[in-house]
Design an enzyme around this catalytic site. Structure first.
Site, PDB file in Angstrom:
ATOM      1  N   LYS A  54      50.725  46.235  52.342  1.00 38.32           N
ATOM      2  CA  LYS A  54      50.115  44.898  52.426  1.00 38.32           C
ATOM      3  C   LYS A  54      50.618  44.180  53.669  1.00 38.32           C
ATOM      4  CE  LYS A  54      49.526  44.365  47.475  1.00 38.32           C
ATOM      5  NZ  LYS A  54      50.201  44.053  46.228  1.00 38.32           N
ATOM      6  N   GLN A  98      54.195  40.530  43.314  1.00 40.15           N
ATOM      7  CA  GLN A  98      53.887  41.909  42.928  1.00 40.15           C
ATOM      8  C   GLN A  98      54.264  42.161  41.464  1.00 40.15           C
ATOM      9  OE1 GLN A  98      52.329  44.107  44.933  1.00 40.15           O
ATOM     10  NE2 GLN A  98      52.412  45.777  43.455  1.00 40.15           N
ATOM     11  N   ASP A 121      45.507  36.731  44.223  1.00 40.15           N
ATOM     12  CA  ASP A 121      45.262  37.768  43.222  1.00 40.15           C
ATOM     13  C   ASP A 121      44.159  37.349  42.240  1.00 40.15           C
ATOM     14  OD1 ASP A 121      46.721  40.177  43.320  1.00 40.15           O
ATOM     15  OD2 ASP A 121      48.575  39.159  42.727  1.00 40.15           O
TER      16      ASP A 121
HETATM   17  N1  GUN Z   1      50.609  45.595  41.055  1.00 45.82           N
HETATM   18  C1  GUN Z   1      49.683  46.580  41.152  1.00 45.82           C
HETATM   19  N2  GUN Z   1      48.517  46.071  41.612  1.00 45.82           N
HETATM   20  C2  GUN Z   1      48.721  44.759  41.821  1.00 45.82           C
HETATM   21  C3  GUN Z   1      47.889  43.700  42.303  1.00 45.82           C
HETATM   22  O1  GUN Z   1      46.700  43.873  42.618  1.00 45.82           O
HETATM   23  N3  GUN Z   1      48.471  42.478  42.380  1.00 45.82           N
HETATM   24  C4  GUN Z   1      49.756  42.257  42.002  1.00 45.82           C
HETATM   25  N4  GUN Z   1      50.238  41.026  42.100  1.00 45.82           N
HETATM   26  N5  GUN Z   1      50.559  43.211  41.553  1.00 45.82           N
HETATM   27  C5  GUN Z   1      50.032  44.451  41.461  1.00 45.82           C
END
Ligand code: GUN
Length: 300
Positions: A54, A98, A121
């Site tokens: 990311k 996350q 998100d």
């Molecule tokens: N963990 C795995 N996929 C995601 C996601 O799309 N967003 C977040 N915040 N955590 C994750």
């Protein structure tokens, strides 16, 4: 005849290029650089890989990336204090914490402490409610990526029968809401659904998001249907050598592609779209924060 393969990797590259163009314009015309803050608590290896990717892609499209790596033993109060600081920081337009979080942290409480307009998100309860009532919101990245690919392939989705297999808050439910908003007739199927094979076979669109490797086989798919496979499952691959693994989706690709009209592969389908949509959401959040028009084609 074999299905058209929907190339998520190429599509994601196109989305990132569009985001990068918009970022260049924001910088030159408004002196604004979008910023994305990512919080990682603890040392889950898969999460560390996601967060690294990311951060790298955020910088590649010209945005500012702020990484906050916290110790696994971080208290809830300290995590909430950091989120409060980011909520109030005008250089941060998107905040992502996350998941999963360590057990001692209340995930719902943490997610709902992120300012809804920075919740890239789309997990905050306000954004869930706004999406469910058809209002402007932040939309979860994976379903948004699936929607973009479906719109690109079909043009209009109006009147199509869509079956979403899986009822998670992160994919299944928001996906169903997005398809409904595009005037599909939507069914959410899950582990208790009766005659699930038949339900899927009647669909023009099947979105598979169950987390069970290769569960959906070709005989579940109607002729010519579009199949979007959200699953990413690691399974043993002894044919590649002892202890080797390979990635498969929730769909049995080889049998499904013989019946489907179009299908996303794993890897290289939905996966790359998720981070591309995170960048798109950060751009959208930045445009909204500055009362600027939202870039076209990057939101639901
Ligand atoms: N963990 C795995 N996929 C995601 C996601 O799309 N967003 C977040 N915040 N955590 C994750």
């Amino acid at each position: 005849m074999s299905a058209t393969i929907i190339d998520g990797k190429a599509f994601a590259a196109k989305v990132r290029a569009q985001v990068a163009d918009e970022v260049t314009k924001l910088k030159s015309e408004h002196n604004i650089t979008p910023g994305l803050a990512v919080i990682l608590v603890g040392e889950d290896p898969a999460s560390e890989v996601y967060v690294r990717n990311k951060g790298k892609q955020t910088v590649e499209v010209g945005m500012n990336s702020y990484e906050h790596k916290l110790d696994a033993s971080t208290s809830e109060a300290d995590l909430l204090a950091l989120i409060d600081q980011l909520n109030n920081d005008p250089s941060v337009h998107g905040i992502l914490c996350q998941l999963p979080l360590p057990d001692h942290l209340n995930e719902d409480l943490v997610i709902n402490s992120i300012a809804p307009e920075k919740d890239v998100d789309g997990f905050h309860i306000s954004n869930v409610g706004l999406l469910g009532t058809g209002q402007k919101s932040m939309v979860p990245c994976t379903p948004l990526g699936c929607l973009m690919m479906l719109r690109d392939h079909h043009g209009s989705l109006s009147g199509l029968n869509a079956v979403v297999v899986g009822r998670s808050n992160i994919v299944g439910k928001p996906m169903a809401n997005l398809l409904l908003r595009d005037s599909c007739t939507v069914t959410i199927a899950h582990s208790r659904t009766k005659n699930i094979e038949e339900v899927c076979r009647a669909a023009d669109i099947v979105v598979a998001a169950v987390g069970r490797p290769e569960m959906i086989t070709g005989d579940w798919i109607g002729k010519g249907a579009t199949v979007i496979d959200v699953g990413i499952n690691r399974i043993p691959a002894p044919e590649r050598g002892e202890g080797k693994m390979r990635l498969v989706g929730d769909v049995h690709f080889d049998s499904a592609k013989e019946v489907a009209g179009a299908i996303t592969p794993v890897p290289g389908g939905v996966g790359p779209m998720t981070i591309a949509c995170l960048l798109a959401n950060t751009l959208t959040a930045c445009a909204r924060a500055n009362n600027l028009p939202e870039p076209e084609g990057l939101t639901a």
